[in-house]
Scaffold this motif. Structure first.
Motif, PDB file in Angstrom:
ATOM      1  N   PRO A  14       0.790  -1.116   0.096  1.00 43.45           N
ATOM      2  CA  PRO A  14       0.070   0.018   0.118  1.00 43.45           C
ATOM      3  C   PRO A  14       0.772   1.452   0.173  1.00 43.45           C
ATOM      4  CG  PRO A  14      -0.950  -1.503   1.572  1.00 43.45           C
ATOM      5  CD  PRO A  14       0.392  -2.003   1.061  1.00 43.45           C
ATOM      6  N   ALA A  15       1.962   1.563   0.931  1.00 43.56           N
ATOM      7  CA  ALA A  15       2.719   2.544   0.813  1.00 43.56           C
ATOM      8  C   ALA A  15       3.443   2.652  -0.281  1.00 43.56           C
ATOM      9  CB  ALA A  15       3.803   2.395   1.813  1.00 43.56           C
ATOM     10  N   LEU A  16       3.953   1.754  -1.146  1.00 44.44           N
ATOM     11  CA  LEU A  16       4.566   1.966  -2.635  1.00 44.44           C
ATOM     12  C   LEU A  16       3.424   2.348  -3.528  1.00 44.44           C
ATOM     13  CD1 LEU A  16       6.750   1.160  -4.376  1.00 44.44           C
ATOM     14  CD2 LEU A  16       6.149  -0.869  -4.735  1.00 44.44           C
ATOM     15  N   GLY A  41      -0.987  14.414  -5.965  1.00 43.25           N
ATOM     16  CA  GLY A  41      -1.188  14.862  -4.659  1.00 43.25           C
ATOM     17  C   GLY A  41      -2.103  14.259  -3.865  1.00 43.25           C
ATOM     18  N   ARG A  42      -2.548  14.824  -2.703  1.00 42.07           N
ATOM     19  CA  ARG A  42      -3.453  14.146  -1.661  1.00 42.07           C
ATOM     20  C   ARG A  42      -4.625  13.288  -2.328  1.00 42.07           C
ATOM     21  NH1 ARG A  42      -4.549  18.067   3.337  1.00 42.07           N
ATOM     22  NH2 ARG A  42      -4.598  19.493   1.814  1.00 42.07           N
ATOM     23  N   PRO A  43      -5.497  13.858  -3.262  1.00 43.53           N
ATOM     24  CA  PRO A  43      -6.616  13.075  -4.002  1.00 43.53           C
ATOM     25  C   PRO A  43      -5.947  11.654  -4.324  1.00 43.53           C
ATOM     26  CG  PRO A  43      -6.689  15.420  -4.895  1.00 43.53           C
ATOM     27  CD  PRO A  43      -5.121  15.351  -4.001  1.00 43.53           C
ATOM     28  N   GLY A  44      -4.483  11.459  -4.779  1.00 44.74           N
ATOM     29  CA  GLY A  44      -4.212  10.160  -5.313  1.00 44.74           C
ATOM     30  C   GLY A  44      -3.872   9.109  -4.115  1.00 44.74           C
ATOM     31  N   ILE A  45      -3.937   9.918  -2.690  1.00 47.42           N
ATOM     32  CA  ILE A  45      -3.471   8.726  -1.846  1.00 47.42           C
ATOM     33  C   ILE A  45      -4.420   7.680  -1.561  1.00 47.42           C
ATOM     34  CG2 ILE A  45      -3.095   8.614   0.861  1.00 47.42           C
ATOM     35  CD1 ILE A  45      -1.858  11.368   0.662  1.00 47.42           C
ATOM     36  N   ALA A  46      -5.559   7.713  -1.373  1.00 47.16           N
ATOM     37  CA  ALA A  46      -6.564   6.824  -1.195  1.00 47.16           C
ATOM     38  C   ALA A  46      -6.810   5.720  -2.194  1.00 47.16           C
ATOM     39  CB  ALA A  46      -8.154   7.585  -0.971  1.00 47.16           C
ATOM     40  N   PRO A  47      -6.664   5.985  -3.578  1.00 47.09           N
ATOM     41  CA  PRO A  47      -7.009   5.239  -4.538  1.00 47.09           C
ATOM     42  C   PRO A  47      -5.500   4.275  -4.616  1.00 47.09           C
ATOM     43  CG  PRO A  47      -6.823   7.388  -5.467  1.00 47.09           C
ATOM     44  CD  PRO A  47      -7.077   7.586  -4.085  1.00 47.09           C
ATOM     45  N   GLY A  48      -4.393   5.101  -4.485  1.00 48.48           N
ATOM     46  CA  GLY A  48      -3.260   4.454  -4.404  1.00 48.48           C
ATOM     47  C   GLY A  48      -3.034   3.301  -3.300  1.00 48.48           C
ATOM     48  N   PHE A  49      -3.433   3.743  -2.066  1.00 49.72           N
ATOM     49  CA  PHE A  49      -3.257   2.833  -1.025  1.00 49.72           C
ATOM     50  C   PHE A  49      -4.268   1.552  -1.162  1.00 49.72           C
ATOM     51  CE2 PHE A  49      -0.679   5.573   1.146  1.00 49.72           C
ATOM     52  CZ  PHE A  49      -0.305   5.072   2.272  1.00 49.72           C
ATOM     53  N   VAL A  50      -5.447   1.953  -1.430  1.00 52.05           N
ATOM     54  CA  VAL A  50      -6.448   0.979  -1.839  1.00 52.05           C
ATOM     55  C   VAL A  50      -5.949  -0.172  -2.837  1.00 52.05           C
ATOM     56  CG1 VAL A  50      -8.729   0.388  -2.665  1.00 52.05           C
ATOM     57  CG2 VAL A  50      -8.258   2.127  -0.716  1.00 52.05           C
ATOM     58  N   GLY A  51      -5.529   0.540  -3.976  1.00 48.18           N
ATOM     59  CA  GLY A  51      -4.913  -0.375  -4.966  1.00 48.18           C
ATOM     60  C   GLY A  51      -3.658  -1.213  -4.618  1.00 48.18           C
ATOM     61  N   GLY A  52      -2.761  -0.741  -3.740  1.00 43.99           N
ATOM     62  CA  GLY A  52      -1.525  -1.624  -3.150  1.00 43.99           C
ATOM     63  C   GLY A  52      -2.298  -2.817  -2.200  1.00 43.99           C
ATOM     64  N   VAL A 101      -5.264  -4.099  -2.876  1.00 47.09           N
ATOM     65  CA  VAL A 101      -5.911  -5.002  -3.815  1.00 47.09           C
ATOM     66  C   VAL A 101      -4.766  -6.042  -4.559  1.00 47.09           C
ATOM     67  CG1 VAL A 101      -7.178  -5.129  -6.048  1.00 47.09           C
ATOM     68  CG2 VAL A 101      -7.939  -3.604  -4.006  1.00 47.09           C
ATOM     69  N   ALA A 102      -3.804  -5.058  -4.803  1.00 50.24           N
ATOM     70  CA  ALA A 102      -2.605  -5.979  -5.639  1.00 50.24           C
ATOM     71  C   ALA A 102      -2.142  -6.990  -4.627  1.00 50.24           C
ATOM     72  CB  ALA A 102      -1.438  -4.794  -5.653  1.00 50.24           C
ATOM     73  N   GLY A 103      -2.128  -6.798  -3.351  1.00 53.72           N
ATOM     74  CA  GLY A 103      -1.850  -7.944  -2.440  1.00 53.72           C
ATOM     75  C   GLY A 103      -2.815  -8.771  -2.140  1.00 53.72           C
ATOM     76  N   ALA A 104      -4.087  -8.537  -2.351  1.00 54.51           N
ATOM     77  CA  ALA A 104      -5.271  -9.459  -2.033  1.00 54.51           C
ATOM     78  C   ALA A 104      -5.075 -10.351  -3.403  1.00 54.51           C
ATOM     79  CB  ALA A 104      -6.553  -8.529  -1.863  1.00 54.51           C
ATOM     80  N   VAL A 105      -5.019 -10.013  -4.537  1.00 56.98           N
ATOM     81  CA  VAL A 105      -5.169 -10.902  -5.703  1.00 56.98           C
ATOM     82  C   VAL A 105      -3.720 -11.379  -5.991  1.00 56.98           C
ATOM     83  CG1 VAL A 105      -6.853  -9.301  -6.747  1.00 56.98           C
ATOM     84  CG2 VAL A 105      -4.693  -8.946  -7.122  1.00 56.98           C
ATOM     85  N   GLY A 106      -2.643 -11.094  -5.268  1.00 55.48           N
ATOM     86  CA  GLY A 106      -1.323 -11.951  -5.373  1.00 55.48           C
ATOM     87  C   GLY A 106      -0.524 -11.340  -6.288  1.00 55.48           C
ATOM     88  N   ALA A 107      -0.943 -10.080  -6.645  1.00 56.37           N
ATOM     89  CA  ALA A 107       0.006  -9.489  -7.558  1.00 56.37           C
ATOM     90  C   ALA A 107       1.352  -8.800  -7.489  1.00 56.37           C
ATOM     91  CB  ALA A 107      -0.726  -8.045  -8.420  1.00 56.37           C
ATOM     92  N   GLY A 108       1.461  -8.882  -5.973  1.00 55.41           N
ATOM     93  CA  GLY A 108       3.080  -8.458  -5.446  1.00 55.41           C
ATOM     94  C   GLY A 108       3.335  -6.964  -5.651  1.00 55.41           C
ATOM     95  N   PHE A 109       4.613  -6.714  -5.621  1.00 55.46           N
ATOM     96  CA  PHE A 109       5.149  -5.444  -5.779  1.00 55.46           C
ATOM     97  C   PHE A 109       5.031  -4.855  -7.399  1.00 55.46           C
ATOM     98  CE2 PHE A 109       8.864  -7.473  -7.400  1.00 55.46           C
ATOM     99  CZ  PHE A 109       9.379  -6.629  -8.356  1.00 55.46           C
ATOM    100  N   LEU A 110       4.763  -5.922  -8.333  1.00 56.36           N
ATOM    101  CA  LEU A 110       4.602  -5.519  -9.544  1.00 56.36           C
ATOM    102  C   LEU A 110       3.165  -4.984  -9.844  1.00 56.36           C
ATOM    103  CD1 LEU A 110       5.582  -5.464 -12.545  1.00 56.36           C
ATOM    104  CD2 LEU A 110       4.683  -7.734 -12.773  1.00 56.36           C
ATOM    105  N   GLY A 111       2.168  -5.400  -9.096  1.00 57.90           N
ATOM    106  CA  GLY A 111       0.931  -4.839  -8.997  1.00 57.90           C
ATOM    107  C   GLY A 111       0.940  -3.571  -8.286  1.00 57.90           C
ATOM    108  N   ALA A 112       1.421  -3.631  -7.168  1.00 60.45           N
ATOM    109  CA  ALA A 112       1.563  -2.198  -6.645  1.00 60.45           C
ATOM    110  C   ALA A 112       2.117  -1.013  -7.455  1.00 60.45           C
ATOM    111  CB  ALA A 112       2.316  -2.251  -5.361  1.00 60.45           C
TER     112      ALA A 112
END
Length: 676
Positions: A396-398, A408-419, A421-432
Motif C-alpha cells: 500500500p505504501a509503494l 497529490g493528496r487526492p491520489g493517496i486513497a486510490p493508491g493505498f487501496v490499489g496496493g 488489492v494488489a496484495g489481495a489478488v497476489g500481484a505483489g510489488f509489480l501490481g503495486a
C-alpha cells in the motif's frame, strides 16, 4: 552576524584550483576546514553528493556548489575567482566565479536568510561585476556583507507592510524550491521578480527554502491571474492555488529563462483552455504547455517517491522480524499467534507452568525460574507480529505514494487501496507499481476537469478519491489482477527454483548493480528488487537480500582497505574518508564510496563492480540468506550461514581493493583524464 559568513581567509583570487569542478569543491572545502568551520572530508562529500543531483553552474560565469552538512559547524561562504575557468555544467560555458555555500544541518533561520540574500544578489550584474573587479580578499568580504545587509534591510521593510495589488497591473504568484533550499530557490525567486518588473507584472514569490517560509497572502492569491511553479521538490500546500493557470518547470529554468516563464504565464492567464491547478493535485495537473518535465521524468520521479516512502516500512518491519527471530528463534512465526498473552496463565505454553500462579502478571513472573527463556519467546513473538504488521504496509505504501507523487493528496486513497488489492489478488510489488501509476493518472486527470463552483470543494476530498478508487479496484479485480498475479507467481517460483549457475548469475548481476552508482537509481533498483521480495518470506528472497546487502557493503570496505594498504596512491582527504568507510561499509551504507567514485569514476567504479559481482556470486553459491533488509554486519543474527556471508564479503572486498589499487598503479591519472 553576516560577518561570520565570510572572512578574508575564505577568499582566493585568480587561483588555479584544478581542472574540474570536483577539484574546485575539494580545495574550497579544505579552505573552509582550515578556518575550523567544518570537517573537510564530510563537507566535500556532501557538496559532491549535491552536485550529483543537479549541476550548480548558473550561467554568466557563476557557480554555486552548496550543501547542508553535519560536517559544518559554522555557516560559511568560501569564494574563489578562478583562473582558468572551470566547467560546472552551465548551459553557456565554464565559471570564473565560484561560491561554496556551506550550511550546517542545524542552521537557524537568520543564517539561512543571509545565505538566501547572497543567492539573490548573484542574479544582479552590479554585484557580480564587483566580484570580478575586486583587488583584495577584504574587498570581496566587504562587497558580500554590504550586499547581504542591504538586501536583508530592503526585504524587512517590504515585509513590514502588506502591499495591495496595483490597479490595472496583472498580478501573479510564484513558488520556487530546490532540494537543498538554499541557493537555487532564492536565485530563481530573484530572477522571476526582475523579469516580472521588466514585463510590467506584479509578481509575489514564495521561496520555499530551508529556513522559515512566509506564505503568500491568501488575498493576493485570490487576485492573481496565473501561477508559476519553479521547483524540483514539489510545492507545499499546493491547494492554495486551486483554479489558477500554472506554468511549471524545474528551478533552474527560472534562473536561466525567467522572462520566458513570465511571458508564458501571461499567455496562460488569457487562455481559457489552459489547464489549471485543481484542488491540491500535483504537477500532473499543471498546464501541459508550461510543464518542462517529460512523461518519462514524471514517472521516474513518482516511482522514486514511492520507493523512498516504502523503505521505512521495509526497514522497520524487516528489522523487527529479524529481532523476533533473535529472541524467539526462527520458528517464531509459527508461535506468533500467542502474542495476545497478558498474564502468566496466558503464557502457560511459553514458560515454566509450575511457577505460574493463575492470574499473576507478567511483571511478577520476572522473579520465577524459567523466566528468561519464556520471556524471550514472548518478546520474540511480539516483535515478529509488529514487524509483520509493518510489512503489511509495504505494497500500500509503494502504490499510495507513487499515486501521491502524480496527483497529490487526492491520489493517496486510490493508491493505498490499489496496493491492498494488489496484495489481495497476489500481484505483489509489480501490481503495486501498476496500481500506483494507474491511480495517480486517473486522480490527476479528474483533478484537471472543470467542475462547477459548488462542486469544486468536494472534488479533492470526496469525488476524486471515490471515483479513482472505484476504477482502480475494478480494473485490478476484473482485468489486471490475475495476469499480474500469474507473472508474480512465475517470478517467485523461478527465484525459488534457482540453483547452481542460474543463482550465481543472478548474484553477479545484483552485485554489478550495487557497485555501479553507489546509492543511485541502478543501486536502488537492485535494493527494491530485494526488499520487495522479502514480503514472500521465502528462502530465495532471503538469499537475494543477502546478496544485495553483502555486495552493497563491498565498495566502502574495499576502498577503506585500499587506502590502508597503499596510502600513497590516494589523497590525504581520501585516506581520511577511507577510515570512515570501514564503519559505513560494515553498516551497509554504500554512499561511503561516493567521494572516491566522484573524484575518480573511471578507475573506482569498475573496480567496485568487480568486487560486488564476486560477493554476489559467492553469497548465492553459499546459499546465504538474510531476513533483515539493512544493517550490514550488525544484523548478523538474521543472516544464515553467517560464515558464508563473511567469506563472500571478504572475497569481494579484497577483489575490489586490489582492482582499484592496480588501476591506480598501472593506469596513471593523466591517462584517465585523456580518456575522460
Amino acid at each position: 552576524m553576516s560577518q561570520d559568513l565570510i572572512t578574508a581567509d575564505l577568499v582566493v583570487l585568480d587561483a588555479d584550483l584544478g581542472p574540474t569542478k570536483n577539484d574546485v569543491i575539494h580545495n574550497l572545502a579544505e579552505l573552509v576546514a582550515k578556518t575550523g568551520r567544518a570537517e573537510a572530508a564530510g563537507l566535500e562529500a556532501d557538496a559532491l553528493a549535491r552536485e550529483e543531483k543537479a549541476a550548480t553552474g548558473l550561467g554568466g560565469g557563476i557557480a554555486i556548489p552548496h550543501c547542508r552538512s553535519a560536517a559544518v559547524n559554522t555557516n560559511s561562504l568560501a569564494f574563489a575567482r578562478l583562473k582558468p575557468s572551470v566547467d560546472f555544467g552551465a548551459f553557456d560555458g565554464p565559471a570564473d566565479i565560484a561560491f561554496l555555500i556551506a550550511a550546517s544541518d542545524g542552521s537557524d533561520d537568520a543564517h539561512l536568510a543571509l545565505l538566501a540574500e547572497l543567492a539573490r544578489n548573484l542574479m544582479r550584474s552590479e554585484f557580480t561585476d564587483g566580484l570580478r573587479n575586486a583587488q583584495t580578499p577584504d574587498e570581496i568580504v566587504t562587497l558580500v556583507n554590504n550586499a547581504i545587509n542591504a538586501s536583508a534591510d530592503e526585504d524587512a521593510s517590504v515585509a513590514a507592510t502588506t502591499l495591495p495589488p496595483v490597479a490595472g497591473k496583472p498580478v501573479m504568484v510564484a513558488v520556487t524550491a530546490c532540494p537543498t533550499g538554499i541557493a537555487h530557490t532564492f536565485m530563481a525567486a530573484d530572477g522571476l521578480e526582475q523579469a516580472a518588473k521588466a514585463a510590467g507584472v506584479e509578481l509575489h514569490v514564495e521561496p520555499q527554502g530551508s529556513g522559515k517560509v512566509t506564505p503568500i497572502d491568501p488575498a493576493i492569491i485570490a487576485s492573481a491571474s496565473a501561477a508559476i511553479f519553479a521547483t524540483d521538490v514539489g510545492v507545499r500546500d499546493k491547494e492554495r492555488f486551486a483554479g489558477l493557470p500554472v506554468i511549471e518547470s524545474g528551478v533552474k529554468r527560472a534562473i536561466n529563462e525567467p522572462g520566458k516563464m513570465i511571458a508564458e504565464a501571461i499567455a496562460a492567464s488569457h487562455d481559457p483552455t489552459a489547464r489549471k491547478v485543481a484542488g491540491d493535485a500535483s504537477s500532473a495537473a499543471a498546464s501541459q504547455g508550461g510543464s518542462q518535465l517529460s512523461v518519462g521524468k514524471r514517472i521516474q520521479q513518482a516511482l522514486m517517491t514511492g520507493v523512498s516512502y516504502m523503505i521505512p516500512f521495509v526497514a522497520a518491519g524487516g528489522l523487527l522480524i529479524a529481532l523476533g527471530f533473535l529472541f524467539g528463534g526462527f520458528d517464531i512465526a509459527l508461535k506468533a499467534g500467542a502474542t495476545g498473552a497478558r498474564t502468566c496463565a496466558d503464557l502457560a505454553s511459553w514458560v515454566d507452568a509450575e511457577n505460574c500462579a493463575g492470574g499473576d502478571s507478567i511483571a511478577s513472573l520476572a522473579i520465577s525460574a524459567g523466566w528468561a527463556s519464556g520471556f524471550g519467546n514472548y518478546l520474540g513473538a511480539l516483535l515478529f507480529t509488529i514487524g509483520a504488521a509493518a510489512f503489511g504496509f509495504l505494497l500500500p505504501a509503494l502504490s499510495g505514494y507513487i499515486s501521491y507523487a502524480l496527483a497529490g493528496r487526492p491520489g493517496i486513497a486510490p493508491g493505498f487501496v490499489g496496493g491492498v488489492v494488489a496484495g489481495a489478488v497476489g500481484a505483489g510489488f509489480l501490481g503495486a507499481l501498476i496500481t500506483g501509476l494507474l491511480a495517480g493518472v486517473i486522480a490527476s486527470w479528474l483533478a484537471g476537469l472543470k467542475a462547477p463552483r459548488w462542486l469544486q470543494g468536494l472534488m479533492p476530498v470526496v469525488i476524486i478519491p471515490l471515483v479513482a478508487t472505484t476504477i482502480v479496484g475494478l480494473v485490478m479485480y476484473l482485468f489486471l489482477g490475475k495476469p499480474l498475479a500469474a507473472v508474480t507467481t512465475a517470478l517467485q517460483e523461478g527465484l525459488s527454483n534457482m540453483s547452481g549457475g542460474s543463482a550465481i548469475l543472478l548474484g553477479i548481476i545484483l552485485g554489478l548493480m550495487m557497485g555501479f552508482d553507489l546509492g543511485g537509481p541502478v543501486n536502488k533498483a537492485a535494493y527494491l528488487f530485494a526488499t520487495a521480495g522479502l514480503s514472500a518470506q521465502s528462502q530465495a528472497s532471503f538469499q537475494i537480500m543477502a546478496a544485495v546487502m553483502a555486495a552493497g557493503m563491498v565498495p566502502p570496505l574495499a576502498l577503506a582497505l585500499a587506502t590502508t594498504l597503499r596510502k600513497n596512491l590516494f589523497t590525504e582527504v581520501e585516506v581520511e574518508n577511507g577510515r570512515a568507510a570501514w564503519l559505513l561499509g560494515a553498516s551497509f551504507i554504500s554512499e561511503g564510496a561516493i567521494p572516491f567514485a566522484a573524484a575518480d569514476p573511471l578507475r573506482v567504479i569498475p573496480s567496485m563492480m568487480a568486487g560486488g559481482a564476486v560477493t554476489g556470486a559467492l553469497s548465492m553459491a553459499f546459499g546465504v540468506g538474510s531476513r533483515a533488509p539493512h544493517g550490514g554486519i550488525f544484523v548478523f543474527f538474521a543472516i544464515n550461514p553467517i560464515l558464508g556471508f563473511l567469506v563472500a564479503l571478504a572475497a569481494g572486498t579484497v577483489v575490489g581493493a586490489f582492482a582499484v589499487l592496480a588501476a591506480k598503479q598501472f593506469w596513471p591519472a593523466k591517462q584517465v583524464a585523456a580518456v575522460a
